[in-house]
Design an enzyme around this catalytic site. Structure first.
Site, mmCIF file in Angstrom:
data_model
loop_
_atom_site.group_PDB
_atom_site.id
_atom_site.type_symbol
_atom_site.label_atom_id
_atom_site.label_comp_id
_atom_site.label_asym_id
_atom_site.label_seq_id
_atom_site.Cartn_x
_atom_site.Cartn_y
_atom_site.Cartn_z
ATOM 1 N N LYS A 1 9.904 2.613 -0.466
ATOM 2 C CA LYS A 1 8.857 2.586 0.545
ATOM 3 C C LYS A 1 8.452 4.019 0.855
ATOM 4 O O LYS A 1 9.307 4.851 1.173
ATOM 5 C CB LYS A 1 9.419 1.897 1.802
ATOM 6 C CG LYS A 1 8.372 1.249 2.674
ATOM 7 C CD LYS A 1 9.010 0.439 3.780
ATOM 8 C CE LYS A 1 8.017 0.233 4.903
ATOM 9 N NZ LYS A 1 8.652 -0.363 6.088
ATOM 10 N N GLY B 1 0.812 -1.220 0.000
ATOM 11 C CA GLY B 1 0.000 0.000 0.000
ATOM 12 C C GLY B 1 0.837 1.257 0.000
ATOM 13 O O GLY B 1 0.365 2.342 -0.308
ATOM 14 N N ASP C 1 1.909 -11.196 7.304
ATOM 15 C CA ASP C 1 2.389 -10.400 6.159
ATOM 16 C C ASP C 1 3.745 -9.769 6.443
ATOM 17 O O ASP C 1 4.354 -9.193 5.548
ATOM 18 C CB ASP C 1 1.363 -9.315 5.774
ATOM 19 C CG ASP C 1 0.962 -8.451 6.961
ATOM 20 O OD1 ASP C 1 0.520 -9.013 7.975
ATOM 21 O OD2 ASP C 1 1.105 -7.227 6.876
HETATM 22 P P1 AMP Z 1 2.421 -2.776 8.061
HETATM 23 O O1 AMP Z 1 1.784 -2.423 9.348
HETATM 24 O O2 AMP Z 1 3.551 -1.855 7.701
HETATM 25 O O3 AMP Z 1 2.817 -4.203 7.981
HETATM 26 O O4 AMP Z 1 1.323 -2.517 6.927
HETATM 27 C C1 AMP Z 1 0.137 -3.247 6.855
HETATM 28 C C2 AMP Z 1 -0.597 -2.888 5.596
HETATM 29 O O5 AMP Z 1 -0.957 -1.503 5.601
HETATM 30 C C3 AMP Z 1 0.185 -3.101 4.316
HETATM 31 O O6 AMP Z 1 -0.708 -3.519 3.326
HETATM 32 C C4 AMP Z 1 0.713 -1.730 4.032
HETATM 33 O O7 AMP Z 1 1.039 -1.541 2.661
HETATM 34 C C5 AMP Z 1 -0.445 -0.855 4.444
HETATM 35 N N1 AMP Z 1 -0.016 0.506 4.783
HETATM 36 C C6 AMP Z 1 0.713 0.875 5.849
HETATM 37 N N2 AMP Z 1 0.932 2.207 5.832
HETATM 38 C C7 AMP Z 1 0.315 2.697 4.742
HETATM 39 C C8 AMP Z 1 0.167 4.009 4.169
HETATM 40 N N3 AMP Z 1 0.714 5.081 4.721
HETATM 41 N N4 AMP Z 1 -0.538 4.099 3.025
HETATM 42 C C9 AMP Z 1 -1.088 3.021 2.438
HETATM 43 N N5 AMP Z 1 -0.987 1.776 2.929
HETATM 44 C C10 AMP Z 1 -0.289 1.604 4.070
HETATM 45 MG MG MG Z 2 4.296 -4.854 6.682
#
Ligand code: AMP
Ligand code: MG
Length: 509
Positions: free
Chosen positions: A136, A115, A276
């Protein structure tokens, strides 16, 4: 906000200062050799990074660039900087956002995906190892859901410091190639924050959740294609086995058992061990709310989002197995046509995890304590019990014990425990069982002097937001040699003063 006028023009060819002959074939500044983008289109979506107004390189990792055969001088040029910010797409790049699913804090989410990250391509190092280059914080993708796809500078600096510290500690991890400031503000709970883009290098970004994405869609062909891609990429020896997909499961179970044993031995708390965020390669991935413990406690948690303490320090080995069980479930259709046979095979492999983890963790803690093979392993648990009861600093205790092993007096380490009786009892048993003279080198190699302490990371981030990156650079430089005596960085060894203690860490999304 005004955007730069430069579009996706050729990076080098039209620049008279950079004749092609200096750089080899036109534009091939990064020797991409992409394989994931060759998989079927349902594995990802094609997505270019968003443009940002004013890219400014904060830090480049020239040694990593050299390993990847990317010209570090070019990366620091305006063109390289533009690429690292996502403003230009280099020749050979095929930007994609990968699809994945995952269990988040135990609950299944059938679609997550990149995302706020874009895989720009893969490169192969001289040893033949393949790496993903990922930006990122480079804007929205179809997987962004409600998010803006951006990253604030804080999480970018944090991931840079901690992932490179992990690499220097010898823990398998994704790496930091670069951090850039974007010149734009990103809205976050605490207000608008300076934005950044982080260039992550990973053996791959394939996760347990990537497999789950296809199982959730009952796409068995997808699972098979992914499994075969992973075998070719990470575990080629599995293809020689009678049941390659079972051998894949064995390999991933072993890699994760070893990885989590390493985390435990350096006091690392991942903080968000969702499926994930578990890489199939066995690398540590996703430096969101992670932290290194100061004071030891098995229930230690920092993550602001981990309300149930699911991912506490002491739970990590069990969560590892839980996640691997989810991985095994995705492979069942490939293991055997008979469901019960497949389950039996998977269970047999999973049942080997606790022993594998135990052997690895025990070996690492034996080394930390300088214990010979014949010394009782109970001393390890007794040591951890002592640290927990006495609220002693994990890293510093082992650092002081190494000093004692090297011949220094035990006064300093004794002061780390409030109860001298408790300390003396354990210390006498250790003195009796350990063979420090014979194991001093092991102790030095197992007990880091420097870890990225939370309060130091936090300080570097706060200074970074104020435009002062000196503490960030200093931290990265110090942590490049975490086992070495570095008098210039002695101040970084100290645990936080009470007012400096960081209680909570955030995933920074
Ligand atoms: P994470 O907590 O980093 O493992 O992210 C979990 C999910 O949320 C993943 O699909 C990420 O790509 C999405 N995600 C986290 N932060 C963002 C953001 N700022 N914009 C869009 N998607 C996000
Ligand atoms: Mg992640």
């Amino acid at each position: 906000m005004r955007l730069p006028t430069r579009t996706r023009e050729p990076i080098v060819a039209s620049d008279p200062c950079c004749p092609q002959s200096l750089y080899g074939p036109a534009l091939a500044m990064i020797p991409f050799d992409n394989t994931y983008a060759r998989l079927p289109e349902r594995f990802f979506t094609r997505q270019s990074p968003a443009r940002v107004p004013a890219p400014a390189l904060i830090r480049l990792n020239p040694a990593l660039a050299a390993t990847l055969r990317i010209d570090g001088d070019w990366l620091t040029s305006a063109e390289g900087e533009a690429m690292l910010a996502g403003n230009t797409t280099p020749d050979g790049a095929e930007p994609i956002a990968q699809a994945y699913a995952g269990h988040q804090f135990g609950g299944f989410v059938p679609q997550l995906g990149d995302g706020r990250a874009i895989l720009i391509g893969e490169v192969v190092d001289p040893s033949g190892a393949r790496y993903d280059l990922q930006l990122k914080g480079s804007g929205r993708t179809p997987f962004s859901r409600g998010g803006d796809g951006k990253a604030a500078l804080g999480p970018v600096l944090r991931e840079y410091v901690i992932s490179e510290a992990m690499a220097a500690l010898g823990v398998p991890t994704t790496r930091a190639l670069a951090a850039v400031a974007t010149g734009e503000l990103v809205p976050r709970q605490e207000g608008p924050l300076a934005g950044g883009v982080f260039t992550r290098v990973a053996a791959s970004h394939i996760r347990v959740g990537t497999f789950q994405y296809f199982l959730a869609r009952n796409d068995i062909d997808g699972i098979r294609l992914l499994a075969d891609h992973v075998i070719a990429r990470h575990y080629p020896q599995a293809s020689e086995m009678a049941n390659p997909h079972l051998a894949l499961l064995e390999s991933v179970v072993a890699a994760q058992a070893d990885l989590i044993a390493q985390w435990m031995s350096v006091g690392f708390i991942h903080g968000v061990m969702n499926t994930d965020n578990m890489a199939i390669s066995g690398e540590t991935i996703d430096y969101g709310p992670c932290a290194f413990m100061d004071v030891f406690h098995p229930r230690c948690v920092f993550s602001s989002i981990d309300r149930g303490a699911r991912y506490a320090y002491g739970n990590q080995p069990d969560i590892g197995l839980w996640n691997l069980t989810r991985f095994a479930e995705t492979l069942l259709p490939l293991l055997s046509d008979d469901v019960e046979t497949a389950k039996g095979q998977a269970e047999a492999v999973l049942s080997g995890y606790p022993a594998r983890f135990g052997v690895q963790a025990t070996a690492r803690f034996r080394a930390k304590l300088g214990l010979p093979a014949e010394a009782p392993a109970e001393l390890i648990q007794e040591c951890l019990d002592l640290l927990a009861a006495e609220e002693a600093d994990f890293t510093l205790f082992f650092r002081q014990l190494t000093r004692v092993a090297a011949g220094e007096a035990s006064e300093t380490i004794a002061t780390m425990c409030r109860s001298s009786e408790a300390f003396n009892t354990w210390f006498a048993a250790w003195r009796h069982a350990a063979d420090p003279a014979a194991h001093l080198a092991d102790m030095r190699a197992a007990n880091p002097i420097l870890i990225p302490r939370n309060h130091r990371v936090e300080h570097a981030i706060q200074r970074g937001y104020a435009g002062d990156f000196a503490p960030f650079h200093r931290l990265v430089e110090a942590l490049a040699a975490p086992y070495a005596e570095q008098s210039d960085y002695a101040d970084l060894e100290a645990p936080p003063r009470p007012e400096e203690v960081v209680q909570e860490t955030f995933c920074g999304t």
